[in-house]
Design a protein around this motif. Structure first.
Motif, short mmCIF file in Angstrom:
data_model
loop_
_atom_site.label_atom_id
_atom_site.label_comp_id
_atom_site.label_asym_id
_atom_site.label_seq_id
_atom_site.Cartn_x
_atom_site.Cartn_y
_atom_site.Cartn_z
N ASP A 93 -9.96 -13.19 -22.05
CA ASP A 93 -8.85 -14.03 -21.30
C ASP A 93 -7.65 -13.10 -21.08
OD1 ASP A 93 -8.51 -16.13 -19.41
OD2 ASP A 93 -8.35 -17.63 -20.85
N HIS A 97 -15.70 -19.61 -21.75
CA HIS A 97 -15.04 -20.32 -22.71
C HIS A 97 -16.08 -21.19 -23.38
CE1 HIS A 97 -11.52 -18.98 -20.30
NE2 HIS A 97 -11.71 -20.16 -19.40
N HIS A 144 -7.87 -11.33 -16.33
CA HIS A 144 -7.06 -11.94 -15.37
C HIS A 144 -6.25 -10.74 -14.43
CE1 HIS A 144 -8.14 -16.26 -15.17
NE2 HIS A 144 -8.40 -15.95 -16.61
N LYS A 160 -15.23 -15.82 -9.22
CA LYS A 160 -14.74 -16.56 -10.22
C LYS A 160 -14.47 -17.92 -9.84
CE LYS A 160 -11.83 -18.02 -13.68
NZ LYS A 160 -11.81 -18.14 -14.90
N HIS A 173 -14.24 -11.14 -19.26
CA HIS A 173 -13.20 -12.21 -18.52
C HIS A 173 -11.66 -11.69 -18.56
CE1 HIS A 173 -12.45 -16.82 -18.03
NE2 HIS A 173 -11.30 -16.26 -17.87
ZN LIG Z 1 -9.47 -17.23 -17.80
#
Ligand SMILES: [Zn+2]
Length: 295
Positions: free
Chosen positions: A256, A204, A26, A129, A24
């Motif tokens: 993240d 998450h 970005h 995603k 994960h």
């Molecule tokens: Zn994220």
């Protein structure tokens, strides 16, 4: 189902030697990348200096002896901003296996979203995603089932944001975002039951619905949980218990990035009282299997 990446033949990375897989991370592409570079230029004009250039994402994971799944999020119908799946694919392709690209489509674009998913597959993307809160859609609505059906038939993994989101946090009306779209149950359970060959990653720990999420992951063989966007120090007790006992094969490392630095996540995760074999599974082995990087 064979999930081996098309580029596996040219990959310079020997996945058996890597230590971590971050599922994960970005990246900002298209209008969003433009926006952040404009902000940097503004800061330069204002302060006369620019912030030190951040390390390129490929370098971050090279230094960690790891690989990462990268994606942007298309919420064009709600934000008006265009992202670029081509930029994600280009980053992944030039990384020779270090970065694994996932595409993104705005589900509210309906047929155009389906066309873009097919294109993402042809660009070498391994999954798609979705962020139901910012994309403002309910994944269990029948309107979106053609998307899940197509991803299943193309062998594309789907990642769904679950739980609360940092976006809009503390602002009046939470910037108009509805948390209900982040509740994993019943949406992800319905999709997993209807499309048993679709691999689903719930992103998450899913707080405050983490128990529902653990129940879905336990019951549905095709549902996994990535532990990104959450400080391991504050993981819910149920999540840690199920990871360390009942279903260690269902949890995946995710940071993240860049919001949550992977090095900080890893340091905190190392402080949890987990069995050694569980740690290896979560940090590496489970994701290698899910992504089809090892047989
Ligand atoms: Zn994220």
């Amino acid at each position: 189902m064979n999930l081996k990446p098309e580029s596996a033949g040219q990959s310079q990375i020997d996945y058996s030697t890597i230590e971590i897989v971050d599922v994960h991370a970005h990246v900002h592409t298209g209008d969003r990348a433009k926006q952040s570079s404009e902000r940097n230029e503004d800061a330069k004009r204002l302060f006369g200096t620019s912030k030190e250039a951040p390390k390129a994402i490929e370098e971050v994971y090279k230094d960690l002896n790891g690989v990462a799944v990268i994606f942007d999020v298309d919420s064009e119908t709600t934000t008006g901003l265009k992202i670029s799946n081509d930029e994600v694919a280009a980053l992944a392709n030039k990384s020779m296996g270090r970065l694994i690209g996932f595409g993104s489509v705005d589900p509210r674009k309906d047929d155009a979203a389906l066309v873009e998913i097919e294109r993402c597959k042809s660009l070498g993307m391994r999954g798609m995603k979705f962020q139901p809160i910012t994309q403002r859609f309910s994944p269990s609505k029948k309107r979106y089932y053609p998307i899940w059906e197509l991803c299943e038939s193309l062998g594309l993994i789907v990642i769904f944001h679950t739980g609360i989101t940092a976006i809009g946090n503390g602002s009046p009306g939470g910037r108009g975002l509805h948390l209900k779209y982040g509740r994993p149950f019943p949406a992800l359970d319905d999709i997993a039951a209807t499309f048993p060959d679709l691999t689903i990653i719930a992103a998450h720990p899913g707080w405050p619905w983490h128990e529902e999420l653990v129940a879905i992951a336990r019951h549905k063989g095709n549902v996994y949980v990535d532990l990104s966007g959450w400080s391991p120090r504050y993981f819910p007790e149920t999540t840690v218990r199920y990871m360390n006992s009942m279903i260690p094969e269902k949890f995946l490392f995710g940071s993240d990035f860049p919001l949550f630095p992977p090095s900080r996540w890893l340091a905190e995760f190392g402080q949890l009282k987990l069995k050694d074999e569980v740690v290896t599974k979560v940090l590496r082995d489970n994701a290698l299997k899910v992504l089809g990087l090892v047989q």
